[in-house]
Write an enzyme that holds these catalytic residues in place. Structure first.
Site, PDB file in Angstrom:
ATOM      1  N   PRO A  12       0.799  -1.219   0.000  1.00 52.91           N
ATOM      2  CA  PRO A  12       0.000   0.000   0.000  1.00 52.91           C
ATOM      3  C   PRO A  12       0.836   1.275   0.000  1.00 52.91           C
ATOM      4  O   PRO A  12       1.898   1.336   0.619  1.00 52.91           O
ATOM      5  CB  PRO A  12      -0.807  -0.099   1.312  1.00 52.91           C
ATOM      6  CG  PRO A  12      -0.079  -1.091   2.142  1.00 52.91           C
ATOM      7  CD  PRO A  12       0.574  -2.039   1.184  1.00 52.91           C
ATOM      8  N   ASN A  13       0.323   2.238  -0.721  1.00 52.32           N
ATOM      9  CA  ASN A  13       0.881   3.599  -0.814  1.00 52.32           C
ATOM     10  C   ASN A  13       2.140   3.692  -1.671  1.00 52.32           C
ATOM     11  O   ASN A  13       2.615   4.796  -1.946  1.00 52.32           O
ATOM     12  CB  ASN A  13       1.158   4.184   0.593  1.00 52.32           C
ATOM     13  CG  ASN A  13      -0.099   4.245   1.431  1.00 52.32           C
ATOM     14  OD1 ASN A  13      -1.093   4.810   1.000  1.00 52.32           O
ATOM     15  ND2 ASN A  13      -0.079   3.630   2.600  1.00 52.32           N
ATOM     16  N   ARG A  20       5.237  10.900  -2.538  1.00 55.88           N
ATOM     17  CA  ARG A  20       5.000  10.628  -1.123  1.00 55.88           C
ATOM     18  C   ARG A  20       6.299  10.769  -0.325  1.00 55.88           C
ATOM     19  O   ARG A  20       7.243  10.022  -0.534  1.00 55.88           O
ATOM     20  CB  ARG A  20       4.499   9.182  -1.020  1.00 55.88           C
ATOM     21  CG  ARG A  20       4.350   8.656   0.365  1.00 55.88           C
ATOM     22  CD  ARG A  20       4.208   7.139   0.356  1.00 55.88           C
ATOM     23  NE  ARG A  20       4.036   6.642   1.686  1.00 55.88           N
ATOM     24  CZ  ARG A  20       4.344   5.407   2.060  1.00 55.88           C
ATOM     25  NH1 ARG A  20       4.822   4.542   1.180  1.00 55.88           N
ATOM     26  NH2 ARG A  20       4.164   5.026   3.297  1.00 55.88           N
ATOM     27  N   TYR A  25      11.451   8.514   1.081  1.00 54.33           N
ATOM     28  CA  TYR A  25      11.390   7.415   0.107  1.00 54.33           C
ATOM     29  C   TYR A  25      12.070   7.738  -1.229  1.00 54.33           C
ATOM     30  O   TYR A  25      12.122   6.872  -2.099  1.00 54.33           O
ATOM     31  CB  TYR A  25       9.933   7.013  -0.121  1.00 54.33           C
ATOM     32  CG  TYR A  25       9.259   6.524   1.146  1.00 54.33           C
ATOM     33  CD1 TYR A  25       9.714   5.372   1.785  1.00 54.33           C
ATOM     34  CD2 TYR A  25       8.186   7.209   1.709  1.00 54.33           C
ATOM     35  CE1 TYR A  25       9.120   4.925   2.960  1.00 54.33           C
ATOM     36  CE2 TYR A  25       7.579   6.769   2.888  1.00 54.33           C
ATOM     37  CZ  TYR A  25       8.048   5.627   3.502  1.00 54.33           C
ATOM     38  OH  TYR A  25       7.466   5.180   4.661  1.00 54.33           O
ATOM     39  N   ASN A  76       8.083  -5.561  -1.333  1.00 52.13           N
ATOM     40  CA  ASN A  76       8.076  -4.429  -0.411  1.00 52.13           C
ATOM     41  C   ASN A  76       6.623  -4.310   0.052  1.00 52.13           C
ATOM     42  O   ASN A  76       5.780  -3.780  -0.666  1.00 52.13           O
ATOM     43  CB  ASN A  76       8.525  -3.133  -1.079  1.00 52.13           C
ATOM     44  CG  ASN A  76       8.554  -1.975  -0.082  1.00 52.13           C
ATOM     45  OD1 ASN A  76       7.970  -2.062   1.002  1.00 52.13           O
ATOM     46  ND2 ASN A  76       9.227  -0.897  -0.440  1.00 52.13           N
ATOM     47  N   ALA A  79       3.328  -0.727   4.632  1.00 54.54           N
ATOM     48  CA  ALA A  79       2.926  -0.833   6.043  1.00 54.54           C
ATOM     49  C   ALA A  79       2.415  -2.230   6.406  1.00 54.54           C
ATOM     50  O   ALA A  79       2.400  -2.593   7.590  1.00 54.54           O
ATOM     51  CB  ALA A  79       1.873   0.224   6.361  1.00 54.54           C
ATOM     52  N   GLU A 100      12.747  -9.452   1.018  1.00 57.53           N
ATOM     53  CA  GLU A 100      11.974  -8.302   1.522  1.00 57.53           C
ATOM     54  C   GLU A 100      12.798  -7.035   1.275  1.00 57.53           C
ATOM     55  O   GLU A 100      13.985  -7.007   1.596  1.00 57.53           O
ATOM     56  CB  GLU A 100      11.737  -8.517   3.022  1.00 57.53           C
ATOM     57  CG  GLU A 100      10.997  -7.389   3.714  1.00 57.53           C
ATOM     58  CD  GLU A 100      10.935  -7.597   5.239  1.00 57.53           C
ATOM     59  OE1 GLU A 100      11.509  -8.582   5.753  1.00 57.53           O
ATOM     60  OE2 GLU A 100      10.326  -6.743   5.899  1.00 57.53           O
ATOM     61  N   HIS A 102      12.921  -2.695   1.624  1.00 54.39           N
ATOM     62  CA  HIS A 102      12.390  -1.406   2.082  1.00 54.39           C
ATOM     63  C   HIS A 102      13.315  -0.305   1.596  1.00 54.39           C
ATOM     64  O   HIS A 102      14.536  -0.427   1.709  1.00 54.39           O
ATOM     65  CB  HIS A 102      12.290  -1.359   3.610  1.00 54.39           C
ATOM     66  CG  HIS A 102      11.386  -2.413   4.153  1.00 54.39           C
ATOM     67  ND1 HIS A 102      10.020  -2.343   4.038  1.00 54.39           N
ATOM     68  CD2 HIS A 102      11.658  -3.594   4.746  1.00 54.39           C
ATOM     69  CE1 HIS A 102       9.489  -3.434   4.562  1.00 54.39           C
ATOM     70  NE2 HIS A 102      10.455  -4.221   4.999  1.00 54.39           N
ATOM     71  N   ARG A 109      13.353   3.990  12.402  1.00 56.73           N
ATOM     72  CA  ARG A 109      12.201   4.895  12.406  1.00 56.73           C
ATOM     73  C   ARG A 109      11.319   4.637  13.637  1.00 56.73           C
ATOM     74  O   ARG A 109      11.808   4.185  14.649  1.00 56.73           O
ATOM     75  CB  ARG A 109      11.454   4.741  11.062  1.00 56.73           C
ATOM     76  CG  ARG A 109      12.351   5.088   9.866  1.00 56.73           C
ATOM     77  CD  ARG A 109      11.626   4.925   8.551  1.00 56.73           C
ATOM     78  NE  ARG A 109      10.508   5.852   8.447  1.00 56.73           N
ATOM     79  CZ  ARG A 109       9.537   5.732   7.534  1.00 56.73           C
ATOM     80  NH1 ARG A 109       9.587   4.740   6.641  1.00 56.73           N
ATOM     81  NH2 ARG A 109       8.550   6.601   7.496  1.00 56.73           N
TER      82      ARG A 109
HETATM   83  C1  DQA Z   1       8.483   0.929   3.503  1.00 58.42           C
HETATM   84  C2  DQA Z   1       8.591   1.095   5.031  1.00 58.42           C
HETATM   85  C3  DQA Z   1       7.246   0.913   5.704  1.00 58.42           C
HETATM   86  O1  DQA Z   1       7.362   1.097   7.105  1.00 58.42           O
HETATM   87  C4  DQA Z   1       6.249   1.925   5.165  1.00 58.42           C
HETATM   88  O2  DQA Z   1       4.976   1.711   5.742  1.00 58.42           O
HETATM   89  C5  DQA Z   1       6.177   1.946   3.686  1.00 58.42           C
HETATM   90  C6  DQA Z   1       7.421   1.847   2.929  1.00 58.42           C
HETATM   91  C7  DQA Z   1       9.810   1.265   2.797  1.00 58.42           C
HETATM   92  O3  DQA Z   1       9.953   0.894   1.633  1.00 58.42           O
HETATM   93  O4  DQA Z   1      10.681   1.911   3.384  1.00 58.42           O
HETATM   94  O5  DQA Z   1       5.123   2.133   3.106  1.00 58.42           O
HETATM   95  O6  DQA Z   1       8.159  -0.407   3.224  1.00 58.42           O
END
Ligand code: DQA
Length: 147
Positions: A12-13, A20, A25, A76, A79, A100, A102, A109
């Site tokens: 998501p997002n 964003r 990011y 990835n 959240a 995985e 990020h 964080r």
């Molecule tokens: C994320 C880290 C997560 O905590 C966050 O909710 C994201 C992006 C990252 O790529 O750093 O949406 O996965």
């Protein structure tokens, strides 16, 4: 050769990458990251399928559909990383390597980002290297597949 597909999943997002919180990011869009993955994957003879979804069930369905069909998964989970046990369970039922990724370093964080429910079912995690993380993830996948 069978199983030549690398599935890349974005949670998501991540569709908003580029707009964003660029200070967290980066300025690259999700399409930019996918292009990096495709360029790196082709060097290892891997084709790439990518799905971004804001819905946990869609990601679970994609992981199920990858079983016996895809060689590896780069994920990835956004959240969902921190609480989506259905994604954990689906990945546990996938046979190949799972990396995985990020962009940020969740461990540096907020405390709620320090837990990953995906990490226990991943081969490994690449976090905190920004856009480079996707290239490193493909390298990890290729090594794990012996390519
Ligand atoms: C994320 C880290 C997560 O905590 C966050 O909710 C994201 C992006 C990252 O790529 O750093 O949406 O996965």
């Amino acid at each position: 050769m069978p199983n030549q597909t690398l599935l890349v999943l974005s949670g998501p997002n991540l569709n908003l990458l580029g707009e964003r919180q660029p200070e967290v990011y980066g300025h690259e869009t999700l399409a930019d990251h996918v292009a990096v993955v495709e360029a790196a994957a082709v060097e290892h003879g891997l084709a790439v399928e990518h799905l971004q979804s804001n819905h946990e069930g869609e990601l679970v369905d994609a992981i199920h559909a990858a079983r016996g069909r895809c060689a590896a998964i780069v994920v990835n989970p956004g959240a969902f990383t921190h609480y989506a046990w259905a994604i954990h369970d689906a990945l546990a039922a996938f046979d190949g390597p799972v990396v995985e990724v990020h962009l940020s370093n969740p461990a540096a964080r907020e405390p709620w980002r320090h837990t990953s429910v995906v990490a226990p079912v991943a081969s490994g995690t690449i976090a905190g290297f920004g856009a480079d993380g996707y290239r490193l993830a493909v390298q990890a996948v290729a090594a794990l597949l012996g390519r």
